[in-house]
Design a protein around this motif. Structure first.
Motif, mmCIF file in Angstrom:
data_model
loop_
_atom_site.group_PDB
_atom_site.id
_atom_site.type_symbol
_atom_site.label_atom_id
_atom_site.label_comp_id
_atom_site.label_asym_id
_atom_site.label_seq_id
_atom_site.Cartn_x
_atom_site.Cartn_y
_atom_site.Cartn_z
ATOM 1 N N LEU A 365 0.995 -1.359 -0.280
ATOM 2 C CA LEU A 365 -0.034 0.140 0.248
ATOM 3 C C LEU A 365 0.538 1.135 0.080
ATOM 4 O O LEU A 365 1.042 2.132 -1.039
ATOM 5 C CB LEU A 365 -0.382 -0.110 2.042
ATOM 6 C CG LEU A 365 -1.652 1.358 1.034
ATOM 7 C CD1 LEU A 365 -2.766 1.477 0.102
ATOM 8 C CD2 LEU A 365 -2.933 0.932 2.815
ATOM 9 N N PHE A 366 1.776 1.190 0.960
ATOM 10 C CA PHE A 366 2.421 2.457 0.540
ATOM 11 C C PHE A 366 3.457 2.846 -0.844
ATOM 12 O O PHE A 366 3.220 3.849 -1.129
ATOM 13 C CB PHE A 366 3.925 2.335 1.757
ATOM 14 C CG PHE A 366 5.226 3.484 1.898
ATOM 15 C CD1 PHE A 366 4.530 4.319 2.155
ATOM 16 C CD2 PHE A 366 6.217 2.519 1.748
ATOM 17 C CE1 PHE A 366 5.701 5.495 2.280
ATOM 18 C CE2 PHE A 366 7.473 3.783 1.580
ATOM 19 C CZ PHE A 366 7.020 5.189 1.907
ATOM 20 N N HIS A 368 2.113 1.782 -3.438
ATOM 21 C CA HIS A 368 0.967 2.251 -4.509
ATOM 22 C C HIS A 368 0.845 3.666 -4.063
ATOM 23 O O HIS A 368 1.034 5.033 -5.270
ATOM 24 C CB HIS A 368 0.248 1.138 -4.606
ATOM 25 C CG HIS A 368 -1.481 1.744 -4.971
ATOM 26 N ND1 HIS A 368 -1.760 2.043 -6.137
ATOM 27 C CD2 HIS A 368 -2.233 2.492 -4.972
ATOM 28 C CE1 HIS A 368 -2.479 2.534 -7.121
ATOM 29 N NE2 HIS A 368 -2.870 2.922 -5.337
ATOM 30 N N ARG A 369 0.708 4.107 -2.817
ATOM 31 C CA ARG A 369 0.747 5.757 -2.792
ATOM 32 C C ARG A 369 1.678 6.564 -3.393
ATOM 33 O O ARG A 369 1.121 7.118 -3.402
ATOM 34 C CB ARG A 369 0.766 6.009 -1.113
ATOM 35 C CG ARG A 369 -1.234 5.220 -0.754
ATOM 36 C CD ARG A 369 -1.412 5.794 0.413
ATOM 37 N NE ARG A 369 -2.632 5.207 1.292
ATOM 38 C CZ ARG A 369 -2.928 4.799 1.829
ATOM 39 N NH1 ARG A 369 -2.248 5.536 3.417
ATOM 40 N NH2 ARG A 369 -4.731 4.775 2.562
ATOM 41 N N ARG A 370 2.720 6.279 -2.630
ATOM 42 C CA ARG A 370 3.987 6.669 -3.657
ATOM 43 C C ARG A 370 4.303 6.955 -4.545
ATOM 44 O O ARG A 370 4.493 7.992 -5.582
ATOM 45 C CB ARG A 370 5.161 6.159 -2.696
ATOM 46 C CG ARG A 370 6.517 7.100 -3.372
ATOM 47 C CD ARG A 370 7.689 6.267 -2.269
ATOM 48 N NE ARG A 370 9.334 7.116 -2.992
ATOM 49 C CZ ARG A 370 9.791 6.614 -2.665
ATOM 50 N NH1 ARG A 370 10.563 5.798 -1.453
ATOM 51 N NH2 ARG A 370 10.921 7.576 -2.567
ATOM 52 N N ARG A 371 3.610 6.001 -5.854
ATOM 53 C CA ARG A 371 3.757 6.622 -7.074
ATOM 54 C C ARG A 371 2.599 6.506 -7.867
ATOM 55 O O ARG A 371 2.841 7.407 -8.953
ATOM 56 C CB ARG A 371 3.455 4.545 -8.164
ATOM 57 C CG ARG A 371 4.885 3.151 -7.919
ATOM 58 C CD ARG A 371 5.116 2.324 -8.375
ATOM 59 N NE ARG A 371 4.067 1.656 -8.107
ATOM 60 C CZ ARG A 371 4.320 0.492 -7.675
ATOM 61 N NH1 ARG A 371 4.949 0.680 -6.545
ATOM 62 N NH2 ARG A 371 2.274 -0.552 -7.106
ATOM 63 N N SER A 372 1.583 6.644 -7.224
ATOM 64 C CA SER A 372 0.704 7.654 -7.599
ATOM 65 C C SER A 372 0.406 9.142 -7.622
ATOM 66 O O SER A 372 0.594 9.859 -7.542
ATOM 67 C CB SER A 372 -0.890 7.458 -6.492
ATOM 68 O OG SER A 372 -1.199 5.744 -6.404
ATOM 69 N N ARG A 373 1.821 9.509 -6.545
ATOM 70 C CA ARG A 373 1.975 10.777 -5.949
ATOM 71 C C ARG A 373 2.510 11.003 -7.017
ATOM 72 O O ARG A 373 2.762 12.381 -7.580
ATOM 73 C CB ARG A 373 2.392 11.015 -3.667
ATOM 74 C CG ARG A 373 1.514 11.225 -3.803
ATOM 75 C CD ARG A 373 2.207 11.023 -1.806
ATOM 76 N NE ARG A 373 1.847 11.076 -0.991
ATOM 77 C CZ ARG A 373 1.578 9.916 -0.125
ATOM 78 N NH1 ARG A 373 2.938 9.367 -0.797
ATOM 79 N NH2 ARG A 373 0.735 10.021 0.569
ATOM 80 N N ASN A 375 3.051 10.679 -10.270
ATOM 81 C CA ASN A 375 2.488 10.984 -11.517
ATOM 82 C C ASN A 375 1.132 12.024 -11.186
ATOM 83 O O ASN A 375 0.811 12.205 -12.467
ATOM 84 C CB ASN A 375 0.903 9.213 -11.912
ATOM 85 C CG ASN A 375 2.122 8.462 -11.442
ATOM 86 O OD1 ASN A 375 3.403 8.343 -12.475
ATOM 87 N ND2 ASN A 375 1.112 6.989 -11.584
ATOM 88 N N ARG A 376 1.225 13.063 -10.154
ATOM 89 C CA ARG A 376 0.163 13.638 -10.458
ATOM 90 C C ARG A 376 0.512 15.072 -11.299
ATOM 91 O O ARG A 376 2.340 14.689 -10.983
ATOM 92 C CB ARG A 376 0.161 14.475 -8.734
ATOM 93 C CG ARG A 376 -0.711 13.220 -8.131
ATOM 94 C CD ARG A 376 -1.601 14.016 -6.822
ATOM 95 N NE ARG A 376 -2.662 12.866 -6.208
ATOM 96 C CZ ARG A 376 -2.403 12.086 -4.978
ATOM 97 N NH1 ARG A 376 -2.876 13.378 -4.381
ATOM 98 N NH2 ARG A 376 -3.664 11.866 -4.622
#
Length: 376
Positions: A365-366, A368-373, A375-376
């Motif tokens: 989960l950690f 995944h959230r890191r990759r999402s940020r 890509n913003r």
């Protein structure tokens, strides 16, 4: 003063003195040609048959002739002493005292081409003559009568009239005005040293072995002053001349024993810190010879490998009084330490698996959230 005026002359003189000393100090013998060589001298007082006496000598015959005299001391035809070597190698000893002959013959024979120790004793009180061959007392066996030679003379290497010449070498001829004991004779042979108290002693150490010895015509008496004179010797070359002596080698003995249990390779034994010997099989072994009376120590220099073994020595030290054959070397296998068992791999309990699953889920989960940020 002479040194400062002519140092080279003094150096030359010193060189001559050293050379002369070296020549006289050599371990030599005298070779007789068997034709007419002899050493002549006055009859020593020790060989008066009315008194007890003993003689010892080393002889190395080239061959065994019909009859050859080791020595002959003749006061007159009724009083003389002699040793004779027969064609069989037997030694005969004669003592004629006032016309009465006492003789004996050895049962052991001397060996041609080898050094032999010969001793004779005469006990005037019992009119007994005894012979020793290589340190062994010979049984009493009459030797018959002896021929005679020239009066008032002693000769080494022939009869006193020059007949019955000895073919071969002689060394260390000693006379004693007493009866030697069996122990003294045995030690004289084994130790290559004459007993103490010789009345006359001839070391045969003159000259340059095998060289030109034209001036070396005297056989000095180191004890009684009864010097001998060499007669008819060539005094050059390897015969009828002063020659090198190896008598001392007769008094060194091999040290050995047996090896057992040997299965590996590379075993090396040594004696007295040297004389290494590689041993490849079980059974008897022999190391370097050690002089009579000297000590010895046998040790293992290299232990066997392939397979590894440990060899130990027993009876490995002592003093030489004859051949040594009781040294024992025993080899045994070297114990190989056991291989340690592999450590058991630890197992995870059921709660541990739950915890590990939760940690892995949280990590996923950690990430995944890191990759999402990103890509913003």
């Amino acid at each position: 003063m002479a040194w400062t005026q002519n140092p080279w002359r003094m150096l030359a003189s010193i060189g001559l003195i050293v050379a002369a000393f070296s020549a006289s100090a050599a371990d030599n013998a005298l070779h007789f040609d068997g034709a007419n060589d002899q050493v002549a001298m006055p009859v020593p007082a020790a060989l008066a048959a009315a008194n007890s006496f003993s003689t010892t000598v080393w002889i190395k015959p080239d061959s065994l002739p019909t009859a050859a005299r080791v020595f002959f001391a003749q006061t007159d035809t009724s009083n003389f002493v002699t040793l004779l070597m027969s064609t069989s190698g037997a030694i005969l000893g004669y003592v004629v005292n006032g016309g009465a002959t006492v003789s004996t013959r050895s049962t052991d024979a001397v060996t041609a081409g080898a050094w032999n120790h010969v001793a004779m004793t005469w006990d005037a009180s019992t009119s007994t003559v005894a012979l020793y061959i290589n340190g062994v007392l010979q049984p009493s066996m009459p030797g018959g009568a002896s021929s005679t030679g020239t009066n008032g003379l002693m000769t080494i290497g022939s009869r006193t009239d020059g007949a019955q010449s000895f073919p071969g070498s002689m060394d260390r001829f000693d006379l004693f005005n007493r009866v030697l004991t069996a122990s003294e004779v045995t030690t004289a042979k084994a130790g290559c040293q004459a007993p103490a108290g010789a009345s006359n002693s001839y070391a045969f150490d003159q000259g340059n072995a095998g060289g030109n010895n034209a001036g070396q015509t005297s056989l000095p008496d180191g004890a009684g002053g009864n010097d001998g004179t060499l007669q008819n010797f060539a005094l050059t070359g390897t015969a009828s001349n002063w020659v090198a002596s190896d008598v001392t080698s007769q008094c060194s003995y091999a040290v050995g024993g047996t090896v057992s249990g040997l299965t590996g390779t590379g075993l090396v034994l040594q004696i007295n810190g040297g004389g290494n010997a590689s041993i490849s099989a079980n059974g008897a072994f022999s190391l370097s010879a050690v002089p009579y009376g000297a000590t010895y120590t046998v040790s293992v220099l290299n232990q066997p490998t392939s397979p590894a073994q440990s060899c130990t020595v027993t009876n490995g030290s002592g003093t030489v009084s004859g051949p040594v054959s009781n040294v024992a070397v025993v080899c045994t296998a070297v114990a190989v330490p056991p291989v340690a068992a592999a450590a058991a791999i630890p197992t995870i309990s059921e709660w541990g698996r739950y915890l590990l699953t939760a940690l892995m889920a949280a990590f996923a989960l950690f990430m995944h959230r890191r990759r999402s940020r990103a890509n913003r």
